[in-house]
Design a protein around this motif. Structure first.
Motif: not given
Ligand code: DI6
Ligand code: FE
Length: 406
Positions: A75, A214, A290, A320
């Motif tokens: 992203h 998502f 993540a 972010p």
């Molecule tokens: N999962 C994530 O880990 C990112 N988007 C998503 O769907 C997180 C995006 C954010 O927290 O800005």
């Protein structure tokens, strides 16, 4: 006179990642590699190379060459940062609590909407430069911080502007990333907008190569996501999905039914989910950055995915909120230390399997004759070192489309 080549790399050790090779990493030591018209023209043991006459001969002095790294889930385009939420989480708030309280993705939406396209390009260019410094030649960039047609378009135009003669950018529309404040409590109406206005307009403007969503408690249900997948398919676009990141929603099974090219995150993926994506040939994109940054404890079902021969890709997920990471080499290391991948699986995840997650494996991701000459040269003694060092960068050169690139 020998055959003509554009660049002749000599004295190089190749980690080809060629799936036809029976050797780990597809290694060819003491090799020669020939670039012609932006493509790999020949690669193999130096002893087998015929005479080539090249405009440039590059003696690699025993260095290693891999395919250029592929970051298949980012992203990269966004404004601002969320360091204050990082502090809140360290004081005990969870990622989900922050999101439900109106922070999280929505706070980045506010700053991204306020930013100009040029601001977005400038900030993303810095992050892109960091990726390139560590050997990346292809980057996927998602929208998803605009959440209306104007701002999603702005993000995808910014992503388009980042592609150039030294990196390949693939754009993914992620309109179904979060509910924008103006649609609070009306997810279905927002999904109507995504399906009936945003996807048709963005497809018409040719600003995306794929559609993502998502699927999560704090985002969209499987029913809502299914409508997005249907709309994408109606426009002939391949689909991907953020699935099973914080809970098991069955998003992977849904995505598999739509022939998704990848499902991403997958910490909470069930056995049924593994079976479904194994059958549909969907790539599992693992995002250890993540996992690390959110201090998750539940691991994706790696052994099951291996047992079912699901291709494992890796990416930075640079964003972010959950992964403010611009280091693909750190991701290789985390994939090994946190997820138990072997260094070979990790490198495959950022080369050939990353290419598969973008439907680009016919063109990039391995050193094979006829593929694009997207290459990285490393001052290392073995490719396992790419997953091993932390905080140092052994890249010595990057080649994009057959040309030396900064
Ligand atoms: N999962 C994530 O880990 C990112 N988007 C998503 O769907 C997180 C995006 C954010 O927290 O800005
Ligand atoms: Fe993501």
């Amino acid at each position: 006179m020998g055959q003509l080549a554009d660049i002749l790399f000599t004295n190089v050790n190749l980690a080809t990642m060629d799936p036809k090779s029976k050797i780990a990493y597809g290694i060819v030591e003491n090799a020669t590699l020939v670039v012609k018209n932006g493509l790999i023209g020949w690669a193999g043991p130096a002893a087998d190379a015929s005479a080539f006459e090249a405009q440039i001969t590059h003696d690699c002095a025993g260095a290693w060459m891999t395919p250029g790294l592929i970051d298949c889930h980012t992203h990269l385009v966004f404004a601002g940062n969320r360091a204050s939420e990082f502090e809140m989480r360290l004081k005990g708030a969870s990622y989900e609590e922050i999101a439900r309280a109106g922070g999280g993705i929505v706070s980045t939406v506010t700053s991204t909407r306020a930013a100009s396209k040029d601001d977005l390009i400038r900030d993303a260019r810095n992050r892109l430069a960091a990726l390139k410094t560590e050997g990346v030649t292809t980057v996927e960039i998602k929208s998803g911080y605009g959440l209306d047609l104007e701002n999603e378009t702005k993000m995808l135009e910014a992503a388009t502007a980042l592609s150039g003669d030294d990196v390949r950018i693939l754009r993914t529309f992620l309109g179904a990333h979060a509910l924008p404040p103006e649609y609070k409590d009306d997810g279905n109406a927002y999904i109507d907008l995504v399906c009936n206005e945003m996807i048709p307009a963005i497809a018409k403007a040719q600003l995306m190569e794929a559609v993502d969503g998502f699927c999560e408690n704090i985002a969209f249900s499987t029913d809502q996501i299914e409508r997005v997948l249907v709309a994408a398919k109606a426009h002939g676009l391949p689909v991907k999905l953020h699935a099973e990141q914080l809970s098991d929603q069955g998003g992977s099974q849904l995505a598999a039914r739509y022939g998704a090219i990848s499902v991403d995150h997958l910490e909470f993926l069930s056995n049924d989910g593994v079976d479904a994506i194994a059958k549909s040939g969907t790539v599992a994109v693992l995002l250890p950055g993540a996992f690390y940054f959110l201090k998750e404890t539940k691991l994706p079902p790696i052994q099951l995915l291996r047992d079912k021969n699901v291709p494992l890709a890796l990416a930075t997920d640079c964003n972010p909120g959950s992964s403010p990471i611009t280091s693909p080499l750190l991701i290789l290391n985390m994939a090994c230390t946190l997820f138990g991948l072997t260094p070979e699986e990790a490198l495959l995840g950022m080369t050939l399997n990353g290419a598969k997650a973008l439907h680009m494996d016919d063109q990039i991701g391995s050193i094979e004759v006829g593929k694009r000459a997207d290459l990285a040269i490393w001052a290392i003694d073995h490719p396992a070192e790419l997953s091993y060092w932390m905080g140092s960068n052994p890249l010595s050169a990057r080649i994009f489309n057959g040309k030396f690139a900064a």
